[in-house]
Motif scaffolding. Sequence first.
Motif, PDB file in Angstrom:
ATOM      1  N   GLU A  52      -0.262   0.338   6.986  1.00 25.11           N
ATOM      2  CA  GLU A  52       0.381   0.824   5.685  1.00 25.11           C
ATOM      3  C   GLU A  52       1.710   0.546   5.461  1.00 25.11           C
ATOM      4  O   GLU A  52       2.165  -0.141   4.336  1.00 25.11           O
ATOM      5  CB  GLU A  52       0.107   2.372   5.155  1.00 25.11           C
ATOM      6  CG  GLU A  52       0.521   2.735   3.900  1.00 25.11           C
ATOM      7  CD  GLU A  52       0.357   3.985   3.661  1.00 25.11           C
ATOM      8  OE1 GLU A  52       0.479   4.536   2.416  1.00 25.11           O
ATOM      9  OE2 GLU A  52      -0.054   4.764   4.346  1.00 25.11           O
ATOM     10  N   LYS A  67      -5.483  -4.373   0.878  1.00 24.11           N
ATOM     11  CA  LYS A  67      -6.580  -3.498   1.436  1.00 24.11           C
ATOM     12  C   LYS A  67      -6.512  -3.366   2.754  1.00 24.11           C
ATOM     13  O   LYS A  67      -6.342  -4.383   3.484  1.00 24.11           O
ATOM     14  CB  LYS A  67      -7.946  -3.880   1.173  1.00 24.11           C
ATOM     15  CG  LYS A  67      -8.406  -3.960  -0.324  1.00 24.11           C
ATOM     16  CD  LYS A  67     -10.062  -4.681  -0.288  1.00 24.11           C
ATOM     17  CE  LYS A  67     -10.363  -4.640  -1.973  1.00 24.11           C
ATOM     18  NZ  LYS A  67     -10.621  -3.124  -2.236  1.00 24.11           N
ATOM     19  N   GLU A 181      -0.487  -3.281  -5.754  1.00 22.39           N
ATOM     20  CA  GLU A 181      -1.339  -2.105  -5.384  1.00 22.39           C
ATOM     21  C   GLU A 181      -1.675  -1.853  -3.924  1.00 22.39           C
ATOM     22  O   GLU A 181      -2.157  -3.108  -3.476  1.00 22.39           O
ATOM     23  CB  GLU A 181      -2.651  -2.276  -6.222  1.00 22.39           C
ATOM     24  CG  GLU A 181      -3.580  -0.906  -6.153  1.00 22.39           C
ATOM     25  CD  GLU A 181      -4.875  -1.125  -6.854  1.00 22.39           C
ATOM     26  OE1 GLU A 181      -5.883  -0.131  -6.603  1.00 22.39           O
ATOM     27  OE2 GLU A 181      -4.946  -2.079  -7.712  1.00 22.39           O
ATOM     28  N   SER A 183      -4.216  -0.120  -1.146  1.00 27.10           N
ATOM     29  CA  SER A 183      -5.297   0.888  -0.908  1.00 27.10           C
ATOM     30  C   SER A 183      -5.627   0.868   0.680  1.00 27.10           C
ATOM     31  O   SER A 183      -5.960  -0.035   1.274  1.00 27.10           O
ATOM     32  CB  SER A 183      -6.440   0.247  -1.621  1.00 27.10           C
ATOM     33  OG  SER A 183      -7.879   1.088  -1.262  1.00 27.10           O
ATOM     34  N   ILE A 185      -7.719   2.465   3.780  1.00 29.43           N
ATOM     35  CA  ILE A 185      -8.894   3.111   3.917  1.00 29.43           C
ATOM     36  C   ILE A 185      -8.978   3.449   5.409  1.00 29.43           C
ATOM     37  O   ILE A 185      -8.730   2.691   6.264  1.00 29.43           O
ATOM     38  CB  ILE A 185     -10.199   2.449   3.414  1.00 29.43           C
ATOM     39  CG1 ILE A 185     -10.057   2.098   2.126  1.00 29.43           C
ATOM     40  CG2 ILE A 185     -11.650   2.857   3.797  1.00 29.43           C
ATOM     41  CD1 ILE A 185     -11.026   0.879   1.601  1.00 29.43           C
TER      42      ILE A 185
END
Length: 330
Positions: A52, A67, A181, A183, A185
Amino acid sequence: MSLNEYKGVWVFVEQRNGTIQKVSLELICKAREIADKIGGKVTAVILGAEVEGLANELIHYGADMVKGFENKRLEKYITEPYTKILSSAIIEGKPEIMLIGATTIGRDLAPRVAARVKTGLTADCTILDIDPQTNNLLMTRPAFGGNIMATIICPEHRPQMSSVRPGVMVLHNKDISRTGEVSIIEAEIDEMDVNVEIVEEVVEKKGKIKIEDADVLISGGRGIGAKDGFEALGRLAHRLNGLTSASRAAVDAGWVDKSIQVGQTGKTVRPNLYIAAGISGAIQHVAGMEEAEFIIAINSNPDAPIFDVADLGIVGDANKIIPALLQELA
């Protein structure tokens, strides 16, 4: 399969020990150019243990979305879990174009992913562009031993996949004002997915920078005549705060190590100054250095092709001119 369902340009971001590899940033910059041409977005896909914190860097270089797939078992590259996660992401996300760096990891990962998502792969590309008529990705790479440059398309399958050599694409300045953006996971990895255990990782320690990162390169070819000729090139490189490199002919002759080979079967370089000493200038070599800022060619043959790409040409014996240049600099 409807090709219209596939949108955008994805880049697999290779990170090692939490450091993004330069080729991935180069590909994001290129992906930005391609996406602007086809009216799509750039998505950076990164796998690792804690990724991240790397997302903003990718956005600053041109990604619209990041992503990230995190799992402790993704800290080090292992073929099967990386292949499974990236393949699943592609099948779900449906990118129109997928770019991967042609590194040791990329060359292992890309063909496996291509096979699983049932598409083609053009490996080791040196040029990427868009056909304005069809919006197909034009993927150019050396073929037939580097004797020709072949442009390949993948009109009937998606994504259009390409692996690209490090140093080929231009790394633009990052824009810290860009936003995007992110994301992240938590990736699910089964025991069956981890079919290899990394017992120990031994990293080769090198005391100098890579030739791809050098600002000055003094490169020798067949015209140097012998291994001893590279001693003078080394002295000149040291005097100019640069490194020595070589053509394939010099490497094949056993004069220098392949790690400093420039060309289609070696490395692609973009130094501020490139001095080609005793290099004829075959297309295989020129493809790896023609983007240098300033090229000086030294060759005894006035008709050598290297003079066609040189900014400054010197007709003469490199083994006499290099020592004379050293004496003048002293």
